[in-house]
Design a protein around this motif. Structure first.
Motif, PDB file in Angstrom:
ATOM      1  N   THR A   1       0.842  -1.181   0.000  1.00 33.75           N
ATOM      2  CA  THR A   1       0.000   0.000   0.000  1.00 33.75           C
ATOM      3  C   THR A   1       0.881   1.235   0.000  1.00 33.75           C
ATOM      4  O   THR A   1       1.870   1.308   0.713  1.00 33.75           O
ATOM      5  N   LYS A   2       0.521   2.186  -0.823  1.00 30.51           N
ATOM      6  CA  LYS A   2       1.287   3.420  -0.927  1.00 30.51           C
ATOM      7  C   LYS A   2       0.827   4.387   0.161  1.00 30.51           C
ATOM      8  O   LYS A   2      -0.351   4.728   0.210  1.00 30.51           O
ATOM      9  N   PRO A   3       1.719   4.817   1.040  1.00 27.41           N
ATOM     10  CA  PRO A   3       1.317   5.773   2.081  1.00 27.41           C
ATOM     11  C   PRO A   3       0.883   7.087   1.450  1.00 27.41           C
ATOM     12  O   PRO A   3       1.527   7.581   0.538  1.00 27.41           O
ATOM     13  N   ASN A   4      -0.230   7.627   1.918  1.00 23.75           N
ATOM     14  CA  ASN A   4      -0.640   8.947   1.462  1.00 23.75           C
ATOM     15  C   ASN A   4      -1.077   9.810   2.631  1.00 23.75           C
ATOM     16  O   ASN A   4      -1.891  10.683   2.501  1.00 23.75           O
ATOM     17  N   GLY A   5      -0.497   9.542   3.777  1.00 24.40           N
ATOM     18  CA  GLY A   5      -0.712  10.333   4.969  1.00 24.40           C
ATOM     19  C   GLY A   5       0.324   9.941   6.005  1.00 24.40           C
ATOM     20  O   GLY A   5       0.936   8.874   5.910  1.00 24.40           O
ATOM     21  N   THR A   6       0.539  10.818   6.977  1.00 21.55           N
ATOM     22  CA  THR A   6       1.511  10.564   8.030  1.00 21.55           C
ATOM     23  C   THR A   6       0.926  11.029   9.361  1.00 21.55           C
ATOM     24  O   THR A   6       0.310  12.084   9.428  1.00 21.55           O
ATOM     25  N   VAL A   7       1.150  10.255  10.421  1.00 18.22           N
ATOM     26  CA  VAL A   7       0.711  10.644  11.762  1.00 18.22           C
ATOM     27  C   VAL A   7       1.599  11.784  12.233  1.00 18.22           C
ATOM     28  O   VAL A   7       2.826  11.649  12.269  1.00 18.22           O
ATOM     29  N   ASN A   8       1.004  12.932  12.592  1.00 15.54           N
ATOM     30  CA  ASN A   8       1.803  14.064  13.042  1.00 15.54           C
ATOM     31  C   ASN A   8       1.642  14.374  14.527  1.00 15.54           C
ATOM     32  O   ASN A   8       2.219  15.331  15.012  1.00 15.54           O
ATOM     33  N   ALA A   9       0.899  13.567  15.269  1.00 13.64           N
ATOM     34  CA  ALA A   9       0.756  13.761  16.711  1.00 13.64           C
ATOM     35  C   ALA A   9       1.970  13.162  17.413  1.00 13.64           C
ATOM     36  O   ALA A   9       2.317  12.000  17.176  1.00 13.64           O
ATOM     37  N   ALA A  10       2.620  13.930  18.258  1.00  9.91           N
ATOM     38  CA  ALA A  10       3.851  13.486  18.926  1.00  9.91           C
ATOM     39  C   ALA A  10       3.641  12.214  19.742  1.00  9.91           C
ATOM     40  O   ALA A  10       4.522  11.361  19.806  1.00  9.91           O
ATOM     41  N   SER A  11       2.470  12.054  20.338  1.00  6.57           N
ATOM     42  CA  SER A  11       2.213  10.877  21.167  1.00  6.57           C
ATOM     43  C   SER A  11       1.545   9.748  20.389  1.00  6.57           C
ATOM     44  O   SER A  11       1.195   8.726  20.961  1.00  6.57           O
ATOM     45  N   GLY A  12       1.345   9.928  19.077  1.00  4.75           N
ATOM     46  CA  GLY A  12       0.644   8.923  18.277  1.00  4.75           C
ATOM     47  C   GLY A  12      -0.855   9.160  18.343  1.00  4.75           C
ATOM     48  O   GLY A  12      -1.324  10.089  18.995  1.00  4.75           O
TER      49      GLY A  12
END
Length: 136
Positions: A42-53
């Protein structure tokens, strides 16, 4: 199937209740895990940007049960998005591509070109006699 959600009233649309009643396999419980990594296809098209997940939820609401946790900077493959409960001024929620869990758009970066869920073709189950009769 209707994709209407109530943010705090605990009400879910008849379509979602019907899907839950039709079988737990539709909303399979996933363990706490990291995001899909290389080699998952699967091609990533987003990233988690919360420091704690962030928490993965069964439905697009913070009242919904937690189905997993995604770590900071985890790449995500996103299937579609809906407008649902407001989280910190953001009403977008994303359905993950490889499992039936939702994440709040407030904590997702680089989520370009993700279609709205109503734009996608529904599965055969959505058009089954059981689903239609359960929706009233």
């Amino acid at each position: 199937m209707s994709w209407t959600f109530a943010s705090r009233g605990g009400k879910l649309s008849a379509g979602l209740l019907a899907a839950a009643a039709l079988g737990g396999s539709l909303l399979a419980v996933t363990p706490v895990h990291a995001a899909p990594g290389p080699g998952t296809g699967t091609k990533p098209n987003g990233t988690v940007n919360a420091a704690s997940g962030i928490n993965e939820r069964a439905y697009p609401s913070t009242d919904s049960s937690v189905r997993g946790v995604l770590k900071h900077n985890a790449p995500l493959a996103l299937r579609c998005k809906v407008h649902a409960q407001d989280v910190g001024g953001n009403t977008l929620w994303y359905l993950l591509k490889d499992r039936s869990t939702w994440v709040s758009g407030k904590y997702i970066a680089n989520a370009a070109d993700v279609p709205f869920c109503r734009s996608l073709n529904r599965s055969a189950l959505d058009n089954s006699v059981e689903s239609r009769s359960a929706m009233g």
